[in-house]
Design a protein around this motif. Structure first.
Motif, mmCIF file in Angstrom:
data_model
loop_
_atom_site.group_PDB
_atom_site.id
_atom_site.type_symbol
_atom_site.label_atom_id
_atom_site.label_comp_id
_atom_site.label_asym_id
_atom_site.label_seq_id
_atom_site.Cartn_x
_atom_site.Cartn_y
_atom_site.Cartn_z
ATOM 1 N N ASN A 1 0.826 -1.200 0.000
ATOM 2 C CA ASN A 1 0.000 0.000 0.000
ATOM 3 C C ASN A 1 0.865 1.256 0.000
ATOM 4 N N VAL A 2 0.889 1.982 -1.125
ATOM 5 C CA VAL A 2 1.630 3.230 -1.241
ATOM 6 C C VAL A 2 0.655 4.318 -1.689
ATOM 7 N N PHE A 3 0.729 5.483 -1.069
ATOM 8 C CA PHE A 3 -0.240 6.540 -1.328
ATOM 9 C C PHE A 3 0.193 7.425 -2.492
ATOM 10 N N SER A 4 -0.778 7.860 -3.277
ATOM 11 C CA SER A 4 -0.477 8.690 -4.446
ATOM 12 C C SER A 4 -1.034 10.103 -4.360
ATOM 13 N N THR A 5 -2.142 10.316 -3.638
ATOM 14 C CA THR A 5 -2.773 11.640 -3.606
ATOM 15 C C THR A 5 -1.868 12.663 -2.922
ATOM 16 N N ILE A 6 -1.719 13.816 -3.537
ATOM 17 C CA ILE A 6 -0.986 14.935 -2.949
ATOM 18 C C ILE A 6 -1.991 15.774 -2.166
ATOM 19 N N TRP A 7 -1.809 15.842 -0.862
ATOM 20 C CA TRP A 7 -2.687 16.635 -0.007
ATOM 21 C C TRP A 7 -1.962 17.886 0.454
ATOM 22 N N CYS A 8 -2.651 19.024 0.389
ATOM 23 C CA CYS A 8 -2.069 20.288 0.840
ATOM 24 C C CYS A 8 -2.946 20.883 1.930
ATOM 25 N N PHE A 9 -2.322 21.279 3.018
ATOM 26 C CA PHE A 9 -3.020 21.903 4.145
ATOM 27 C C PHE A 9 -2.838 23.415 4.066
ATOM 28 N N VAL A 10 -3.941 24.140 4.274
ATOM 29 C CA VAL A 10 -3.926 25.603 4.258
ATOM 30 C C VAL A 10 -4.169 26.091 5.682
ATOM 31 N N PRO A 11 -3.140 26.511 6.400
ATOM 32 C CA PRO A 11 -3.327 26.917 7.799
ATOM 33 C C PRO A 11 -4.344 28.042 7.985
ATOM 34 N N LYS A 12 -4.422 28.976 7.050
ATOM 35 C CA LYS A 12 -5.323 30.123 7.216
ATOM 36 C C LYS A 12 -6.787 29.694 7.249
ATOM 37 N N THR A 13 -7.133 28.625 6.533
ATOM 38 C CA THR A 13 -8.510 28.137 6.517
ATOM 39 C C THR A 13 -8.670 26.828 7.275
ATOM 40 N N SER A 14 -7.557 26.306 7.791
ATOM 41 C CA SER A 14 -7.551 25.046 8.532
ATOM 42 C C SER A 14 -8.240 23.933 7.750
ATOM 43 N N SER A 15 -7.876 23.820 6.464
ATOM 44 C CA SER A 15 -8.529 22.848 5.591
ATOM 45 C C SER A 15 -7.502 22.116 4.737
ATOM 46 N N TRP A 16 -7.907 20.933 4.261
ATOM 47 C CA TRP A 16 -7.091 20.120 3.379
ATOM 48 C C TRP A 16 -7.635 20.181 1.959
ATOM 49 N N GLN A 17 -6.724 20.197 0.981
ATOM 50 C CA GLN A 17 -7.102 20.175 -0.424
ATOM 51 C C GLN A 17 -6.329 19.072 -1.134
ATOM 52 N N ALA A 18 -7.010 18.316 -1.984
ATOM 53 C CA ALA A 18 -6.339 17.349 -2.847
ATOM 54 C C ALA A 18 -5.799 18.086 -4.061
ATOM 55 N N GLN A 19 -4.526 17.887 -4.358
ATOM 56 C CA GLN A 19 -3.862 18.610 -5.446
ATOM 57 C C GLN A 19 -3.208 17.638 -6.422
ATOM 58 N N GLY A 20 -3.979 16.697 -6.936
ATOM 59 C CA GLY A 20 -3.446 15.772 -7.920
ATOM 60 C C GLY A 20 -2.831 14.540 -7.294
ATOM 61 N N LYS A 21 -2.085 13.802 -8.102
ATOM 62 C CA LYS A 21 -1.497 12.535 -7.660
ATOM 63 C C LYS A 21 -0.034 12.436 -8.058
ATOM 64 N N MET A 22 0.730 11.746 -7.235
ATOM 65 C CA MET A 22 2.122 11.453 -7.565
ATOM 66 C C MET A 22 2.162 10.458 -8.724
ATOM 67 N N GLN A 23 3.187 10.597 -9.545
ATOM 68 C CA GLN A 23 3.318 9.754 -10.735
ATOM 69 C C GLN A 23 4.765 9.255 -10.846
ATOM 70 N N PRO A 24 5.099 8.090 -10.300
ATOM 71 C CA PRO A 24 4.250 7.144 -9.585
ATOM 72 C C PRO A 24 4.200 7.436 -8.086
ATOM 73 N N ALA A 25 3.272 6.765 -7.394
ATOM 74 C CA ALA A 25 3.234 6.845 -5.941
ATOM 75 C C ALA A 25 4.500 6.221 -5.369
ATOM 76 N N ARG A 26 4.965 6.759 -4.232
ATOM 77 C CA ARG A 26 6.129 6.153 -3.595
ATOM 78 C C ARG A 26 6.259 6.611 -2.145
ATOM 79 N N HIS A 27 7.201 6.001 -1.444
ATOM 80 C CA HIS A 27 7.460 6.322 -0.038
ATOM 81 C C HIS A 27 8.969 6.347 0.165
ATOM 82 N N GLY A 28 9.406 6.820 1.335
ATOM 83 C CA GLY A 28 10.826 6.835 1.651
ATOM 84 C C GLY A 28 11.623 7.785 0.787
#
Length: 362
Positions: free
Chosen positions: A299-326
């Motif tokens: 299980n390796v994650f691909s979604t790029i998540w971005c946090f916006v401190p000013k609105t305290s919210s998460w946004q999905a910003q596309g996917k890694m190509q390819p997904a990876r870790h480490g």
């Protein structure tokens, strides 16, 4: 010098609600209307994972790492220091570390580089299956590479051997947060180490004196293999894992002005519980990339998540190509350089892939 490919991806706007694992409250997420630009760059000469690259003197440095393609007699780890010239899109070798190691923190302080802790090959290991047997010895080393120097110098010791931690630099002080350290006298295999909630501050100018290391207020939780990014006088500590509890979707932020952790209400959980991820500050976003879940089914994650401190919210910003870790994520201006890692969970399919990611709004 080569640039293999460049593509742009546009994502439409969609509002969703998602409750992540181990969370007690829903997290508000959006898929942002934005354009991501991907550029594939020259790969690392030596493909490695479990690395913490750093921007130093205008170039990106990668120190050590581990790979399923490296020789077992060397513990499948390397002492190589690889340096990426951003302007020329070229790699070159720097001065090798004294020995191969991985999961070590690499930080830039002024004109000097420091490498702290990590795993080295266990001197007591008597099994050739290094990964399978977990023959990793946590190190307390503090190494320094001075400007224009060729060898690394041992300049001090951490209070305890430490690996799988995270770090940031504030006012020329090095901070280490969490990680794994030996539970007792045994320190030759991964299973000898336990999660920690330490927050150490190191003053490089005071090394090698033990007083160079100050212990700050303990972390909210004990965990390893997290990620960290600094934005607007705050260090954001994301994800990771606890050996007993599994992967974490926790988010915490250390405020420099108050020298304390922000209230939980200001730090909503990550959308997914993931470890071995990378993070970087881009504009007013904290963006996280990749990570792994369980070893089965890879299980390796691909979604790029971005946090916006000013609105305290998460946004999905596309996917890694390819997904990876480490892998590593290094912010340079409005770009993030994603370096190395592995495309499946564990010590498998290590890659030398290097990509530049840019986030732009419509």
């Amino acid at each position: 010098m080569k640039k293999i490919s460049e593509i742009s991806i546009t994502i439409g706007s969609l509002l969703v609600l998602f409750t992540p694992l181990f969370s007690t409250a829903a997290t508000h997420l959006t898929v942002a209307a934005s354009t991501q630009s991907w550029t594939e760059l020259t790969s690392m000469p030596i493909a490695v994972q479990e690395i913490y690259p750093v921007l130093h003197q205008g170039e990106i440095y990668v120190a050590g790492g581990i790979s399923d393609a490296l020789p077992e007699q060397d513990g499948q780890m390397t002492a190589a220091v690889q340096i990426y010239d951003i302007a020329k899109n070229q790699w070159r070798r720097g001065p090798d570390l004294p020995e191969g190691r991985h999961h070590a923190q690499l930080v830039s302080v002024g004109s000097d580089l420091y490498l702290l802790g990590g795993f080295v090959r266990a001197t007591s290991a008597n099994n050739g299956q290094f990964w399978q047997a977990g023959n990793w010895q946590a190190s307390a080393d503090i190494l320094k590479l001075s400007a224009n120097a060729t060898p690394w110098q041992a300049v001090g010791k951490l209070p305890k051997p430490l690996a799988e931690t995270v770090s940031f630099v504030k006012d020329d002080q090095i901070h280490l947060l969490g990680g794994r350290s030996p539970a007792g006298s045994d320190n030759s295999q991964w299973q000898h180490h336990v999660d920690q909630d330490w927050h150490w501050q190191i003053n490089p100018t005071d090394l090698p004196a033990p007083t160079a290391v100050t212990t700050l207020t303990k972390l909210p939780v004990k965990k390893n293999s997290a990620a960290i990014a600094v934005l607007d006088q705050q260090a954001w500590w994301l994800g990771g894992r606890n050996r007993k509890l599994g992967n974490s979707n926790g988010l915490a932020a250390f405020d420099f002005k108050s020298a304390s952790w922000l209230p939980k209400a200001q730090t909503p959980d990550l959308p997914e519980a993931q470890a071995g991820l990378a993070a970087a500050a881009v504009g007013q976003h904290i963006c996280l990339f990749g990570g792994e879940g369980s070893l089965e089914p890879n299980n390796v994650f691909s979604t790029i998540w971005c946090f916006v401190p000013k609105t305290s919210s998460w946004q999905a910003q596309g996917k890694m190509q390819p997904a990876r870790h480490g892998h590593g994520a290094v912010a340079v201006g409005d770009s993030v350089y994603l370096i190395g890692g592995a495309t499946v969970a564990g010590l498998k399919e290590t890659t030398g892939l290097v990509q530049r990611w840019q986030l732009g709004s419509k």
